[in-house]
Design a protein around this motif. Sequence first.
Motif, PDB file in Angstrom:
ATOM      1  N   LEU A 197     -18.985  52.569  19.471  1.00  0.00           N
ATOM      2  CA  LEU A 197     -18.086  53.724  19.423  1.00  0.00           C
ATOM      3  C   LEU A 197     -16.697  53.358  19.948  1.00  0.00           C
ATOM      4  N   PRO A 198     -15.637  53.875  19.318  1.00  0.00           N
ATOM      5  CA  PRO A 198     -14.295  53.713  19.878  1.00  0.00           C
ATOM      6  C   PRO A 198     -14.197  54.480  21.203  1.00  0.00           C
ATOM      7  N   ASP A 199     -13.262  54.092  22.061  1.00  0.00           N
ATOM      8  CA  ASP A 199     -13.131  54.698  23.385  1.00  0.00           C
ATOM      9  C   ASP A 199     -12.966  56.217  23.321  1.00  0.00           C
ATOM     10  N   ASP A 200     -12.078  56.709  22.446  1.00  0.00           N
ATOM     11  CA  ASP A 200     -11.835  58.146  22.397  1.00  0.00           C
ATOM     12  C   ASP A 200     -13.066  58.920  21.907  1.00  0.00           C
ATOM     13  N   THR A 201     -13.815  58.347  20.990  1.00  0.00           N
ATOM     14  CA  THR A 201     -15.047  58.983  20.522  1.00  0.00           C
ATOM     15  C   THR A 201     -16.094  58.995  21.636  1.00  0.00           C
ATOM     16  N   LEU A 202     -16.187  57.900  22.372  1.00  0.00           N
ATOM     17  CA  LEU A 202     -17.134  57.825  23.483  1.00  0.00           C
ATOM     18  C   LEU A 202     -16.834  58.904  24.514  1.00  0.00           C
ATOM     19  N   LEU A 203     -15.563  59.074  24.854  1.00  0.00           N
ATOM     20  CA  LEU A 203     -15.182  60.092  25.838  1.00  0.00           C
ATOM     21  C   LEU A 203     -15.458  61.496  25.294  1.00  0.00           C
ATOM     22  N   ALA A 250     -19.036  50.528  31.986  1.00  0.00           N
ATOM     23  CA  ALA A 250     -19.010  49.134  31.535  1.00  0.00           C
ATOM     24  C   ALA A 250     -17.670  48.783  30.895  1.00  0.00           C
ATOM     25  N   ARG A 251     -17.057  49.742  30.221  1.00  0.00           N
ATOM     26  CA  ARG A 251     -15.756  49.505  29.578  1.00  0.00           C
ATOM     27  C   ARG A 251     -14.582  49.666  30.540  1.00  0.00           C
ATOM     28  N   GLY A 252     -14.834  50.239  31.718  1.00  0.00           N
ATOM     29  CA  GLY A 252     -13.758  50.437  32.691  1.00  0.00           C
ATOM     30  C   GLY A 252     -12.881  51.620  32.361  1.00  0.00           C
ATOM     31  N   LEU A 253     -13.413  52.605  31.656  1.00  0.00           N
ATOM     32  CA  LEU A 253     -12.668  53.812  31.324  1.00  0.00           C
ATOM     33  C   LEU A 253     -12.793  54.820  32.468  1.00  0.00           C
ATOM     34  N   LEU A 254     -11.860  55.731  32.549  1.00  0.00           N
ATOM     35  CA  LEU A 254     -11.870  56.837  33.503  1.00  0.00           C
ATOM     36  C   LEU A 254     -11.869  56.392  34.960  1.00  0.00           C
ATOM     37  N   MET A 255     -12.730  56.984  35.764  1.00  0.00           N
ATOM     38  CA  MET A 255     -12.746  56.786  37.207  1.00  0.00           C
ATOM     39  C   MET A 255     -13.409  55.485  37.593  1.00  0.00           C
TER      40      MET A 255
END
Length: 116
Positions: free
Chosen positions: A26-32, A56-61
């Motif tokens: 999934l792309p980052d924006d879709t995952l979120l 795992a991707r280091g997104l968000l907090m």
Amino acid sequence: MNTPLKSLAIFITLAGSAWAEDLQDLPDDTLLGEVVTATENGEEERLLDLMREVQARGLLMFPKPQTCTFSYPDTEFFGNEIFRGAVRWGFGTDLRELAMSQGFCGCIYDLGSLDA
């Protein structure tokens, strides 16, 4: 266990594995967006899987763990282990109260030092 139940169990296991692999694609924006959807729908297990992928991707907090260290002034008084423990407990209690009153979430020892 009869054959239809075994088949169902195998299908669920394989579908779960396929879902876990799909999260990585999934792309980052879709995952979120999926995180929001799972949260709104109360899908606890799915949300946990999604948040693991987000982490795992280091997104968000998820910041790197912060080390919070306390150091004593270099005096003879702090050579006594009992005094060091009592001072650390009392000083830490004061700093925790200060942190809570200010809404501070970092290392409490950044709010003050024994030297001051």
